[in-house]
Design an enzyme around this catalytic site. Sequence first.
Site, PDB file in Angstrom:
ATOM      1  CG  ASP A   1      16.319-114.186  -6.038  1.00  9.87           C
ATOM      2  OD1 ASP A   1      16.198-113.054  -5.537  1.00  9.87           O
ATOM      3  OD2 ASP A   1      16.391-115.226  -5.355  1.00  9.87           O
TER       4      ASP A   1
ATOM      5  CG  ASP B   1      14.049-113.213   1.066  1.00 12.66           C
ATOM      6  OD1 ASP B   1      13.112-113.511   0.308  1.00 12.66           O
ATOM      7  OD2 ASP B   1      15.250-113.416   0.791  1.00 12.66           O
TER       8      ASP B   1
HETATM    9  C1  DGJ Z   1      16.283-114.644  -1.782  1.00 13.77           C
HETATM   10  C2  DGJ Z   1      16.336-113.210  -2.200  1.00 13.77           C
HETATM   11  O1  DGJ Z   1      15.529-112.991  -3.309  1.00 13.77           O
HETATM   12  C3  DGJ Z   1      17.782-112.814  -2.478  1.00 13.77           C
HETATM   13  O2  DGJ Z   1      17.841-111.510  -2.954  1.00 13.77           O
HETATM   14  C4  DGJ Z   1      18.559-112.972  -1.199  1.00 13.77           C
HETATM   15  O3  DGJ Z   1      18.097-112.059  -0.259  1.00 13.77           O
HETATM   16  C5  DGJ Z   1      18.449-114.389  -0.694  1.00 13.77           C
HETATM   17  N1  DGJ Z   1      17.076-114.816  -0.578  1.00 13.77           N
HETATM   18  C6  DGJ Z   1      19.106-114.531   0.656  1.00 13.77           C
HETATM   19  O4  DGJ Z   1      18.924-115.755   1.201  1.00 13.77           O
END
Ligand code: DGJ
Length: 726
Positions: free
Chosen positions: A542, A473
């Site tokens: 997300d 990430d």
């Molecule tokens: C952003 C990601 O897109 C989410 O899926 C998740 O992993 C969060 N970060 C965790 O902090």
Amino acid sequence: MILYDAQRHIFHLQTEEFSYVMQILEDGQLIHRYFGQRVNYFGDHPLVLLNRSFSPNPTASDRTYSLDTQLLEYSTNGLGDFRESAIAVSYEDGSSLDLRYRQHRIYKGKKALAGLPSSYGDDDQVESLEIDLYDDYLDLTVTLFYSLFPETNMLAKSVKVRAGQRAVCLEKVLSLSLDLPDSAYQVHTLNGRYAQEKLWTISELRQGKFSIESRRGASGHAQTPFIALADEQVTEDSGQVYSAHLIYSGNFVAFAEVNQLEMTRLGIGINDYHFRWRLEAGEEFQTPEALLSYTNRGFSGMTQTSHHFIRKHILSGKYKEKTRPILVNNWEATYFQFTEQKILELAEVASQAGIEMLVLDDGWFGHRDDDNSSLGDWFLYQAKLPNGLAHLVQKVNEKGLDFGLWFEPEMISEDSNLYRQHPDWAIQMAGRSHRFGREQLVLDLTKPEVCDYIVKSVTAVLESANISYVKWDMNRNITNPSDDLANDVKQEFYHRYMLGLYDILERLTKAFPEVLFESCSGGGGRYDLGMLCYMPQTWTSDNTDAISRLSIQEGTSLIYPTLTMGAHVSAVPNHQVGRLTPLETRGHVAMMGNLGFELDLTKLSTQDLSGIKEQVKTYKAIRDTIQLGDFYRLSTKSENEKAYCQVSSNRDQAVLTYVKILAQPESPISRIKLKGLDPDACYDCDLLGRSYYGDELMRIGLDMPLIQQDYQSVQYLFNKKRGENL
Ligand code: DGJ
């Protein structure tokens, strides 16, 4: 095939679909002659010769020839071409370049780009041409690299600049600049924002310049390093589309400029914002690679070309063209509040549902109970997982699931051991205070010791347990670019950051070839070909709401193959937009990508749990088709309905997904025509309890059921009948 006509000094690069033609003029200028539908031969077509007093001429006596009116292959600044140049330099006593042809080389295969991700292929799949252009005054060589993939209809282009005896500053250096003689096009880009990425956007082209760019140190949620020019009358199935990608994950620019003669220049490359690269005598600079393609088969043609090319020549490693596991991710199920017991309960239900992998998301390391701390401390949060990571992984494995783990390695929290030990490892600009994003700072990947730390710490975790998958990430963009390697003539930070990141990814993905890496940046904030070269899938967004996902996934599908696109079923009300959609619709939409679940399976009703078991079973039966087959957007009467068809590569199976967003009274008939089937084959559809020939499904179409509630969907599977026909 790459042909060189030594008498007429013409290069003709030919694929099954297009021709790309350049010519060296007597004065050594490299002129672009043609890019478009394939021709067998490029004859003696005259140059654009115009007598215009405001277009400067290199020769006083010949007023017909000007750089201002030619199609140029790689334009420079300051010497008579007034469009956006492909390259700009500055040096002690000047700021222009005069590039003339010096020599060229043609060979089978393709060289890798030093330090940068790039496309690749075997000697029988790709042929390359290098053309050296030379500036006499500066003793500087610009090498244009062309690699042609005749079967997949793609041309990879990049540029290397080598300083000779004199130092020079690169102010700008594009990977691709393409001049077209006309301007009757529309521009297609993928724009958006956080949680609403990759919206397919159409802009008008007119005299002047249209551009998109990122200055974030990442390609970003808002823009994608991709641009296409399409005929104004283009459709899904016909019309010309010129498209360009950049294999890069940092600051980029893409533009289309129309000049006074209604000629268009398309460009893509590193953004010249905060970019000035100094080459001392003998030093080189390599640009990222751009991909260029042309089709006259409309957007579907562009999509097929892009999908096939990415699957064959961008993705690599074990998961290159291999199906992906169905996973459950605990993020929306628990966020940071989980225990070992909770994770094991989730794994237990997941295993009963036939799910194949559990991914433990953010919150397993340091002392991380929220997003304010611990980034950089890649060791286990003992209080949360007291029996250790290896133990947890083993327990999950015993339930028949593989195990995946979340990291955010490029970041550092102020509240972390790492920051307390190395505050100088966070990016910082002299005399300026930090700027925070999600309360975190970005590690300075221009420093080799920082890159080594990341490789070492991630390696230690991956070696400590049986981890099959990594979600990588990256949750904030770069500010305060520190050019502390530099003096005031250098602005190299952003590109050096990318070189550091690519070095880390190269080392880790080589060291762990069995691990499936997924890239993520708050969803699709760095969904680009640079990352896909190392990590063969991406967390698309997300936003897990099925209805929002329709436009996000459709935009993504325009260029990126399904195999790269993570798509999860989540809970209702949806956590991002609060919408209530049926489980069936959430499943149908997620099943168009790499299926996963992101909700607390332990809290589901018996009915929902059996719905999920059914989805997993169905997905296993269609997974090859979805992930490795062809993707088609189907025509519907309005934006209120969406229909897609995914067809296996042998055309034995097709999956039709239809979603009606809002129900309507007296709803118009929705007759959907499929694509990509074998017209002569007969297909069974169990749900409809009958069979159809491929040509019926494609030419007559199927009427969708009457829908009387919002957010409803249907999914029809068609399996080719074996043996006898109807
Ligand atoms: C952003 C990601 O897109 C989410 O899926 C998740 O992993 C969060 N970060 C965790 O902090």
